[in-house]
Design an enzyme around this catalytic site. Structure first.
Site, PDB file in Angstrom:
ATOM      1  N   HIS A 216      -4.840  55.388  86.666  1.00  0.00           N
ATOM      2  CA  HIS A 216      -3.914  54.686  87.816  1.00  0.00           C
ATOM      3  C   HIS A 216      -3.247  53.779  87.382  1.00  0.00           C
ATOM      4  CE1 HIS A 216      -7.589  53.210  87.243  1.00  0.00           C
ATOM      5  NE2 HIS A 216      -8.090  52.304  87.813  1.00  0.00           N
ATOM      6  N   ASP A 218      -3.464  48.841  88.181  1.00  0.00           N
ATOM      7  CA  ASP A 218      -4.457  48.258  89.529  1.00  0.00           C
ATOM      8  C   ASP A 218      -4.047  46.882  90.290  1.00  0.00           C
ATOM      9  OD1 ASP A 218      -6.952  48.903  88.138  1.00  0.00           O
ATOM     10  OD2 ASP A 218      -7.079  47.566  86.559  1.00  0.00           O
ATOM     11  N   HIS A 273      -3.100  53.306  83.588  1.00  0.00           N
ATOM     12  CA  HIS A 273      -5.190  54.115  82.474  1.00  0.00           C
ATOM     13  C   HIS A 273      -5.731  55.013  82.735  1.00  0.00           C
ATOM     14  CE1 HIS A 273      -5.451  50.439  85.145  1.00  0.00           C
ATOM     15  NE2 HIS A 273      -6.584  50.514  84.895  1.00  0.00           N
ATOM     16  N   ARG A 283     -20.928  56.127  79.570  1.00  0.00           N
ATOM     17  CA  ARG A 283     -20.415  55.221  79.193  1.00  0.00           C
ATOM     18  C   ARG A 283     -20.514  54.354  80.237  1.00  0.00           C
ATOM     19  NH1 ARG A 283     -14.659  54.461  80.629  1.00  0.00           N
ATOM     20  NH2 ARG A 283     -13.901  52.325  78.631  1.00  0.00           N
TER      21      ARG A 283
END
Ligand SMILES: C=C1C[C@]23C[C@@]1(O)CC[C@H]2[C@@]12CCC[C@@](C)(C(=O)O1)[C@H]2[C@@H]3C(=O)O
Ligand SMILES: O=C(O)CCC(=O)C(=O)O
Ligand SMILES: [Fe+2]
Length: 357
Positions: A216, A218, A273, A283
């Protein structure tokens, strides 16, 4: 990627932390619609020391070529980054039933839940998130009815420091294009309403078939991302493919978002990203999503347009654009585009071809 949202899969609140096998609902058919960088000397996302006398030029170059870079000497105290990470860890370690008390409502923005872009994919993502827009108290109180002050204090301090850094970065990014903060008065005179997104990616029993957070861009002007010491973030570079953004202790990752893409008339393309998962490590990432004050009209800066370079996008407010993104996802940017690119190809950042699942 599909333009019509899928109906939400029922099992959307599985406790990923306790799963020993990847359920079908989370098993992606293909993770690599776009290739990865397989060259022997892989391209590396720039790392910029903000105290470097050349920082402005380096930032401008990174925004043009990559849309993503890491910064060191950024002024955010290391212990605050550590406190934020510890707070996130504590939140996601709560039992699922407790986290669901602060669940994001179907039309709400803040709270606990699955990635909101899930609606555009046939499979679910291997992650959970907690979004904070405005004051954190209402939602955090639902998690810890008696002990919310400490968590909220860290959030408020983090937002304060991130705001300072975001302003510094805007100055460097725009300065590199010959634009001054005088040309974008709203950037210094009116306060924006940023979002804080805490992401948790538990260790995954079958990481080659799972996706942490799908590809996607941002919607922001810029995003400041803190990642823990576990790899997973990948950025897409035209002509190269997916490139891992390795965690560097104390450094922060900066993404160019769609609104800066519009403001710069496409000179700074927003970066596609995604986050991958792994078999052994949990994570965690914290994204500070920085935009303009919600009702300011954002359009290509007049200093950057002329007869040869006409404005490529119509004006939009951040709140209007967030609505467009929620409806059209990765086609949002092309939906506000005014003229077709001269070469007849789609925008480098339309990403309409990204198909997953
Ligand atoms: C301000 C915002 C940007 C965001 C939507 C939101 O209202 C709050 C969460 C943000 C986030 C974080 C993960 C990726 C993303 C695409 C998403 O689904 O939620 C972004 C949204 C965005 O930038 O459009
Ligand atoms: O976890 C990551 O590295 C990416 C998170 C992200 O892209 C986001 O929150 O918008
Ligand atoms: Fe993102």
């Amino acid at each position: 990627m599909h333009t019509k949202p899928y109906t939400m899969i029922n099992q959307k609140h599985l406790d990923l932390n306790s799963m020993k096998e990847l359920p079908e609902s989370h098993a992606w058919l293909s993770l690599d619609e776009l290739p990865s960088d397989s060259s022997s000397t892989p391209d590396q996302v720039p790392v910029i020391n903000l105290k470097d006398p050349n920082a402005m030029k380096l930032v401008g170059h990174a925004c043009k070529i990559w849309g993503v870079f890491q910064v060191t000497n950024h002024g955010v105290p290391t212990n605050l980054l550590e406190q934020m990470e510890a707070a996130g860890r504590k939140l996601f370690a709560l039992p699922i039933q407790q986290k669901l008390k602060a669940a994001r409502s179907p039309n709400g923005v803040s709270g606990y839940g699955v990635a909101r872009i899930s609606a555009f994919f046939p499979k679910l993502m291997w992650s959970e998130g907690f979004t904070i827009v405005g004051s954190p108290y209402e939602h955090v109180r639902k998690l810890w009815p008696n002990r919310y002050n400490r968590f909220c204090g860290v959030i408020e301090e983090y937002k304060e420091e991130m705001n300072k850094l975001a302003q510094k970065l805007m100055f460097l990014m725009l300065g590199s294009l010959g634009v001054t903060m005088e040309d974008v008065k709203w950037a210094t005179t009116q306060r924006s309403c940023p979002a804080l997104q805490l992401n948790s990616y538990p260790a995954c029993p079958d990481p080659d078939r799972a996706m942490g957070l799908a590809a996607h861009t941002d919607s922001t002007l810029l995003t400041i991302l803190h990642q823990n010491n576990t790899s997973g973030l990948q950025a897409h570079k035209e002509g190269t493919g997916w490139v891992t953004v390795p965690p560097i202790p104390g450094a922060l990752v900066i993404n160019v978002g769609d609104l800066l893409h519009i403001l710069s008339n496409g000179l700074y393309p927003s970066v596609l990203h995604r986050a991958m998962v792994n078999r052994t490590q949990h994570r965690l990432s914290v994204a500070y999503l920085y935009g303009p004050p919600s009702n300011v009209q954002i359009s290509p800066l007049s200093k950057l347009t002329d007869q040869v370079h006409p404005p490529l996008y119509r004006s939009v407010t951040w709140s209007e654009y967030l609505g467009t993104k929620a409806k059209h996802f990765n086609k949002a940017l092309s939906s506000v585009r005014l003229c077709a690119p001269l070469n007849g190809f789609a925008d480098a950042n339309d990403h309409n071809g990204v198909r997953v699942g």
